[in-house]
Scaffold this motif. Structure first.
Motif, PDB file in Angstrom:
ATOM      1  N   TYR A   1      -3.439 -10.560  86.208  1.00 37.55           N
ATOM      2  CA  TYR A   1      -3.783  -9.927  87.478  1.00 37.55           C
ATOM      3  C   TYR A   1      -5.135 -10.519  87.870  1.00 37.55           C
ATOM      4  O   TYR A   1      -6.170 -10.090  87.331  1.00 37.55           O
TER       5      TYR A   1
ATOM      6  N   PRO B   1      -4.139   0.546  72.288  1.00 32.81           N
ATOM      7  CA  PRO B   1      -5.088   1.399  73.028  1.00 32.81           C
ATOM      8  C   PRO B   1      -4.814   1.413  74.529  1.00 32.81           C
ATOM      9  O   PRO B   1      -4.033   0.589  75.025  1.00 32.81           O
ATOM     10  N   ASN B   2      -5.458   2.300  75.263  1.00 30.57           N
ATOM     11  CA  ASN B   2      -5.368   2.329  76.732  1.00 30.57           C
ATOM     12  C   ASN B   2      -5.726   0.945  77.278  1.00 30.57           C
ATOM     13  O   ASN B   2      -6.684   0.315  76.821  1.00 30.57           O
ATOM     14  N   GLY B   3      -4.925   0.494  78.238  1.00 28.74           N
ATOM     15  CA  GLY B   3      -5.216  -0.788  78.890  1.00 28.74           C
ATOM     16  C   GLY B   3      -4.833  -2.005  78.064  1.00 28.74           C
ATOM     17  O   GLY B   3      -5.171  -3.135  78.426  1.00 28.74           O
ATOM     18  N   ALA B   4      -4.105  -1.802  76.944  1.00 31.03           N
ATOM     19  CA  ALA B   4      -3.771  -2.933  76.062  1.00 31.03           C
ATOM     20  C   ALA B   4      -2.708  -3.856  76.652  1.00 31.03           C
ATOM     21  O   ALA B   4      -2.606  -5.024  76.271  1.00 31.03           O
TER      22      ALA B   4
HETATM   23  N1  LIG Z   1      -1.557  -3.631  89.285  1.00 32.62           N
HETATM   24  C1  LIG Z   1      -2.607  -4.017  88.565  1.00 32.62           C
HETATM   25  N2  LIG Z   1      -3.598  -4.745  89.126  1.00 32.62           N
HETATM   26  C2  LIG Z   1      -4.661  -5.154  88.397  1.00 32.62           C
HETATM   27  N3  LIG Z   1      -4.822  -4.894  87.087  1.00 32.62           N
HETATM   28  C3  LIG Z   1      -3.873  -4.171  86.475  1.00 32.62           C
HETATM   29  C4  LIG Z   1      -2.717  -3.692  87.178  1.00 32.62           C
HETATM   30  N4  LIG Z   1      -1.936  -3.009  86.304  1.00 32.62           N
HETATM   31  C5  LIG Z   1      -2.572  -3.061  85.124  1.00 32.62           C
HETATM   32  N5  LIG Z   1      -3.725  -3.748  85.217  1.00 32.62           N
HETATM   33  C6  LIG Z   1      -4.669  -4.031  84.126  1.00 32.62           C
HETATM   34  O1  LIG Z   1      -3.941  -4.668  83.093  1.00 32.62           O
HETATM   35  C7  LIG Z   1      -4.382  -4.211  81.820  1.00 32.62           C
HETATM   36  C8  LIG Z   1      -3.176  -3.636  81.051  1.00 32.62           C
HETATM   37  O2  LIG Z   1      -2.773  -2.419  81.693  1.00 32.62           O
HETATM   38  P1  LIG Z   1      -1.464  -1.603  81.215  1.00 32.62           P
HETATM   39  O3  LIG Z   1      -1.251  -0.507  82.209  1.00 32.62           O
HETATM   40  O4  LIG Z   1      -0.352  -2.550  80.967  1.00 32.62           O
HETATM   41  O5  LIG Z   1      -1.977  -1.031  79.824  1.00 32.62           O
HETATM   42  P2  LIG Z   1      -1.328   0.110  78.887  1.00 32.62           P
HETATM   43  O6  LIG Z   1      -1.377  -0.426  77.496  1.00 32.62           O
HETATM   44  O7  LIG Z   1      -0.018   0.533  79.396  1.00 32.62           O
HETATM   45  O8  LIG Z   1      -2.404   1.259  79.056  1.00 32.62           O
HETATM   46  P3  LIG Z   1      -2.261   2.892  78.911  1.00 32.62           P
HETATM   47  O9  LIG Z   1      -2.069   3.155  77.456  1.00 32.62           O
HETATM   48  O10 LIG Z   1      -3.600   3.346  79.387  1.00 32.62           O
HETATM   49  O11 LIG Z   1      -1.128   3.331  79.771  1.00 32.62           O
HETATM   50  C9  LIG Z   1      -5.507  -3.227  82.076  1.00 32.62           C
HETATM   51  O12 LIG Z   1      -6.714  -3.934  81.994  1.00 32.62           O
HETATM   52  C10 LIG Z   1      -5.248  -2.771  83.506  1.00 32.62           C
HETATM   53  O13 LIG Z   1      -6.448  -2.406  84.142  1.00 32.62           O
END
Ligand SMILES: Nc1ncnc2c1ncn2[C@@H]1O[C@H](COP(=O)(O)OP(=O)(O)OP(=O)(O)O)[C@@H](O)[C@H]1O
Length: 243
Positions: A11, A35-38
């Motif tokens: 992204y 973790p969150n954001g992984a």
């Molecule tokens: N539409 C988007 N535009 C820009 N960045 C994004 C977008 N969607 C996700 N990200 C970024 O991509 C990375 C991965 O996000 P993702 O939502 O896949 O993580 P996750 O592991 O599902 O997190 P969580 O456990 O918090 O749900 C993060 O840094 C997030 O900020």
């Protein structure tokens, strides 16, 4: 089964998923933790065909998701973490709507719908508007609808959020039954005990990279943890300071 090769999603400057390669054989329950954001939801959205990768490939039971998305999606039951549901429909109408999307044969629809609603303890609410359902009832209906076309691969983002203990137990048993019948299950979760209870193998994603993959025993060795405890393994692998 599902084969993911060198999957990357950027992204802008953020690399949300970085060169992910993973094969999950038929009939396996694979847990995806991190973790969150992984990068879990980003990976799952690409697997479900909702998001285009920057590069790499996803093959669902022999069908390339990027080349043949409609055929690949027919093989998947996708259960999102924040589902969209048409609340002005009844449960039965919602099932009919999803069954039609997946070209499920019309002739035995009612018999099958009643059996499936019963399996999810929703038969008594078959003709009630979804807007009157509790969060857990909506979750169960989403699962019921996602499985209605008998998918070969089930992709679940956070399956247990908002479910009560008996519904969690029901879903755990259901996932195991699906896998025993040959369905492949890919499940992302923050509930490590559930991952430990139901998954055959677990992948740990951190900052977009798959940093470990294996059975709980294999992960215990990799993390040099002193016991087979997924929470401890998670903390070590994702570098959370131990107290
Ligand atoms: N539409 C988007 N535009 C820009 N960045 C994004 C977008 N969607 C996700 N990200 C970024 O991509 C990375 C991965 O996000 P993702 O939502 O896949 O993580 P996750 O592991 O599902 O997190 P969580 O456990 O918090 O749900 C993060 O840094 C997030 O900020």
């Amino acid at each position: 089964m599902i084969e993911i090769r060198n999957l990357t999603k950027k992204y802008g400057k953020i690399t949300a998923v970085n060169d992910l390669t993973l094969t999950i054989p038929q009939g396996e329950i694979f847990g995806f933790i991190g973790p969150n954001g992984a990068g879990k939801t980003t990976t799952i959205s690409m697997m479900a065909g909702l998001l285009s990768p920057t590069s790499g490939s996803i093959t669902v039971c022999g069908t390339d998701m990027l080349k043949y998305p409609e055929k690949a999606k027919q093989k998947i039951g996708y259960i999102p973490d924040r589902p969209y549901i048409y609340e002005k429909l009844t449960a039965m109408e919602f099932l009919k709507f999803t069954a039609d999307l997946f070209n499920v044969p019309q002739n035995d629809f009612i018999t099958k719908a009643e059996a499936e609603l019963k399996r999810f303890s929703l038969l008594d609410w078959a003709d009630e508007l979804i807007e009157s359902f509790s969060h857990g009832m909506k979750q169960r209906l989403i699962m019921c609808a996602a499985l209605f076309h008998d998918p070969e691969l089930v992709v679940v983002d956070e399956p247990m959020v908002g479910l009560d203990p008996s519904a969690i137990r029901m879903v755990k048993i259901l996932l195991k039954e699906l896998a025993a019948g040959g369905t492949t299950v890919f499940m992302s979760t923050h509930t490590l005990q559930i991952a430990q209870d139901v998954c055959n193998r677990i992948g740990v994603i951190h900052k977009g990279k798959l940093i470990a993959e294996g059975t709980v025993e294999e992960l215990t060795q990799k993390a040099r943890a002193d016991r087979a405890d997924l929470e401890q393994i998670f903390m070590i692998l994702t570098e959370v300071p131990q107290s």
